[in-house]
Design a protein around this motif. Structure first.
Motif, PDB file in Angstrom:
ATOM      1  N   TYR A 169       0.832  -1.207   0.000  1.00  0.00           N
ATOM      2  CA  TYR A 169       0.000   0.000   0.000  1.00  0.00           C
ATOM      3  C   TYR A 169       0.867   1.257   0.000  1.00  0.00           C
ATOM      4  O   TYR A 169       0.577   2.234  -0.688  1.00  0.00           O
ATOM      5  N   GLY A 170       1.936   1.242   0.797  1.00  0.00           N
ATOM      6  CA  GLY A 170       2.744   2.446   0.956  1.00  0.00           C
ATOM      7  C   GLY A 170       3.464   2.875  -0.300  1.00  0.00           C
ATOM      8  O   GLY A 170       3.597   4.075  -0.565  1.00  0.00           O
ATOM      9  N   VAL A 171       3.976   1.934  -1.081  1.00  0.00           N
ATOM     10  CA  VAL A 171       4.741   2.283  -2.283  1.00  0.00           C
ATOM     11  C   VAL A 171       3.989   1.854  -3.541  1.00  0.00           C
ATOM     12  O   VAL A 171       4.585   1.589  -4.574  1.00  0.00           O
ATOM     13  N   SER A 172       2.671   1.831  -3.440  1.00  0.00           N
ATOM     14  CA  SER A 172       1.846   1.336  -4.543  1.00  0.00           C
ATOM     15  C   SER A 172       2.090   2.104  -5.837  1.00  0.00           C
ATOM     16  O   SER A 172       2.195   3.327  -5.851  1.00  0.00           O
ATOM     17  N   ALA A 173       2.155   1.352  -6.926  1.00  0.00           N
ATOM     18  CA  ALA A 173       2.310   1.970  -8.243  1.00  0.00           C
ATOM     19  C   ALA A 173       0.981   2.482  -8.767  1.00  0.00           C
ATOM     20  O   ALA A 173       0.888   3.588  -9.309  1.00  0.00           O
ATOM     21  N   PHE A 174      -0.094   1.685  -8.592  1.00  0.00           N
ATOM     22  CA  PHE A 174      -1.388   2.105  -9.152  1.00  0.00           C
ATOM     23  C   PHE A 174      -2.573   1.516  -8.398  1.00  0.00           C
ATOM     24  O   PHE A 174      -3.552   1.081  -9.001  1.00  0.00           O
ATOM     25  N   ASN A 175      -2.491   1.517  -7.069  1.00  0.00           N
ATOM     26  CA  ASN A 175      -3.620   1.075  -6.253  1.00  0.00           C
ATOM     27  C   ASN A 175      -4.828   1.975  -6.527  1.00  0.00           C
ATOM     28  O   ASN A 175      -4.784   3.181  -6.285  1.00  0.00           O
ATOM     29  N   PRO A 176      -5.942   1.423  -7.014  1.00  0.00           N
ATOM     30  CA  PRO A 176      -7.088   2.272  -7.364  1.00  0.00           C
ATOM     31  C   PRO A 176      -7.750   2.932  -6.167  1.00  0.00           C
ATOM     32  O   PRO A 176      -8.441   3.944  -6.327  1.00  0.00           O
ATOM     33  N   PHE A 177      -7.554   2.375  -4.960  1.00  0.00           N
ATOM     34  CA  PHE A 177      -8.205   2.920  -3.781  1.00  0.00           C
ATOM     35  C   PHE A 177      -7.401   4.040  -3.121  1.00  0.00           C
ATOM     36  O   PHE A 177      -7.923   4.739  -2.257  1.00  0.00           O
ATOM     37  N   THR A 178      -6.144   4.198  -3.500  1.00  0.00           N
ATOM     38  CA  THR A 178      -5.314   5.231  -2.881  1.00  0.00           C
ATOM     39  C   THR A 178      -4.673   6.134  -3.933  1.00  0.00           C
ATOM     40  O   THR A 178      -4.979   7.318  -4.011  1.00  0.00           O
ATOM     41  N   VAL A 179      -3.800   5.588  -4.763  1.00  0.00           N
ATOM     42  CA  VAL A 179      -3.069   6.399  -5.738  1.00  0.00           C
ATOM     43  C   VAL A 179      -4.021   7.116  -6.684  1.00  0.00           C
ATOM     44  O   VAL A 179      -3.929   8.334  -6.893  1.00  0.00           O
ATOM     45  N   LEU A 180      -4.937   6.373  -7.275  1.00  0.00           N
ATOM     46  CA  LEU A 180      -5.842   6.954  -8.267  1.00  0.00           C
ATOM     47  C   LEU A 180      -6.662   8.083  -7.653  1.00  0.00           C
ATOM     48  O   LEU A 180      -6.775   9.176  -8.230  1.00  0.00           O
TER      49      LEU A 180
END
Length: 469
Positions: free
Chosen positions: A170-181
């Motif tokens: 979660y912390g270094v996510s590349a494209f997590n739709p629930f956080t990064v997006l």
């Protein structure tokens, strides 16, 4: 002789935190930000609109007591998902597949636990980074606890593998739709822009998590008394087998259906917006299928399911009470006051310090807003203008949010998924806190270093919106 300090039960600690939250509502000014509704129907706060509440709310101890059943209702999706998974996994164990799988893994990796630990941390981190998986790891808890037990390791190692992968992903996510997006949309930078940096730091951060778990594992291997779990009974006590069955065709069929179930879960999450209700139904369907494949009678399957559910009653209680802490803060109208008080000082410091300050604030706020997307909608509308004011690129503000939300998921007791995993593995929260705190310190130091360098080298300036004066 000095008395040995007795650590309270996790439930006592959570109830104590609820009491502290209640007292805080009596002394912290109550207030709100104005909000607006986005096209997706989400509420976001409007920067610069914080004001004291016109009508204050006086919560009483009676409100605290009422908040407990309300919290159970608010967390019902996680609670029931955990129970369903526990029941279905008990059916899987009755087919002999879990024991056969453990035996097979022991044959291949029994003398190389470091390889197994890295594989689990890496794979779970990838899944969380890509599609935001979290509660979906719950089915693996007892399997990994059983595997570690067979390798003469403890449940802390099993939990460490899962949660390190989950939190770092979660912390270094590349494209997590629930956080990064969501965070990038609020910050008005191109969706999934800046992905090269997140890809670059993924493996180094995973290695930090792996090294922490493996260092602990080596100590336990050398001296079993070094185990943090030596005073805690294993949740699988009494289920030890001197030998494991061979992985036969029936077991392979059960495993194949499990993989198909996971693929369906990933597909549903990524394309159909599935969450815990749909995933719970999916696991119930898997339980029915494996009951047939395992040639279990209807009564035997039912009894196993009930046994698995009953084993997780304690876990369900902890999840429900954990949700109550945030509920008290919301009812007492001080959540926005806390956010405003934390974010205001950032406007008076240099950009590099402000970026690190954002990290610390997001970490603290995850205690009160354990939902990743919910935290984005509350904090990003505030951090973006602060960043613009002090020279922190919006892309860096998004990265600070990711780090703070993701890494603290591993340690905040208001995280229902964390409490569910700990409860299922039989790991007291206080024991986990002592294990995880050094890992958090390592990750936070690495994250702060990345943020300072990102500001210094202008990460995200190429997509920074041009402000109109």
């Amino acid at each position: 002789m000095a008395k040995t300090l007795k650590v309270p039960h996790t439930l006592v600690l959570l109830l104590g935190m609820m009491l502290i939250a209640l007292i805080s509502t009596w002394v912290i000014p109550q207030g709100f930000f104005d909000t607006a509704t986005t096209e997706s129907g989400r509420q976001v706060v409007l920067p610069g609109t914080y004001h004291i509440a016109q009508e204050s709310v006086q919560l009483t101890p009676w409100d605290l007591l009422k908040a407990i059943p309300r919290a159970f209702a608010a967390a019902q999706d996680v609670i029931f998902f955990v129970m369903i998974v526990g029941g279905v996994l008990a059916i899987a164990r009755a087919t002999g597949t879990v024991d056969a799988l453990i035996g097979r893994l022991l044959e291949k990796h029994g003398d190389k636990p470091q390889k197994l630990i890295f594989m689990v941390v890496f794979c779970f981190a990838i899944a969380s980074s890509a599609i935001g998986t979290a509660g979906e790891y719950i089915p693996f808890v007892l399997i990994l606890v059983a595997l570690c037990k067979a390798m003469k390791l403890d449940a802390m190692t099993a939990v460490g593998m899962i949660i390190a992968g989950y939190g770092i992903g979660y912390g270094v996510s590349a494209f997590n739709p629930f956080t990064v997006l969501i965070a990038q949309q609020i910050a008005e930078v191109p969706v999934y822009s800046g992905i090269w940096l997140r890809f670059a730091i993924f493996v180094p951060f995973v290695l930090i998590g792996f090294h922490h778990v493996w260092s602990y594992t080596k100590k336990v291997q050398l001296d079993p008394n070094a185990s943090m779990m030596k005073d805690v009974p294993c949740p699988l006590a009494g289920q030890t087998q001197p030998s494991y069955p061979q992985l036969n065709g029936r077991h392979q069929a059960v495993l194949a259906t499990f993989i198909i179930t996971l693929v369906c879960a990933v597909w549903g999450i990524a394309t159909q917006g599935w969450y815990l209700y749909e995933l719970g139904g999916l696991f119930i369907a898997w339980g029915i299928i494996i009951s047939i494949l395992g040639k279990l009678s209807a009564d035997e399957a039912a009894n196993r399911f009930i046994e698995g559910v009953s084993d997780l009653v304690t876990t369900a209680v902890l999840i429900g009470v954990a949700r109550g802490i945030a509920l008290i803060l919301e009812d007492g109208q001080i959540l926005h006051t806390i956010v405003n008080g934390l974010s205001t000082p950032l406007s008076y410091v240099a950009a590099e310090i402000s970026a690190v300050g954002m990290l610390l604030i997001q970490t603290l706020l995850n205690m009160f807003i354990p939902s990743g997307s919910g935290q984005a909608y509350v904090t990003m509308p505030l951090m973006v203008p602060v960043g613009d004011l002090v020279g922190v690129p919006r892309q860096v503000a998004v990265l600070a949010y990711q780090f703070g939300d993701g890494f603290s998921n591993m340690i905040v007791p208001t995280n229902a998924v964390l409490m569910g995993i700990l409860g299922m593995a039989g790991v007291p929260y206080t024991h986990w806190f002592r294990f995880c705190l050094p890992l958090m310190a390592k990750l936070m130091f690495a994250a702060a270093t990345v943020l300072v360098l990102a500001v210094m080298f202008g990460y995200g300036l190429d997509v920074q919106p041009q402000l109109v004066s």
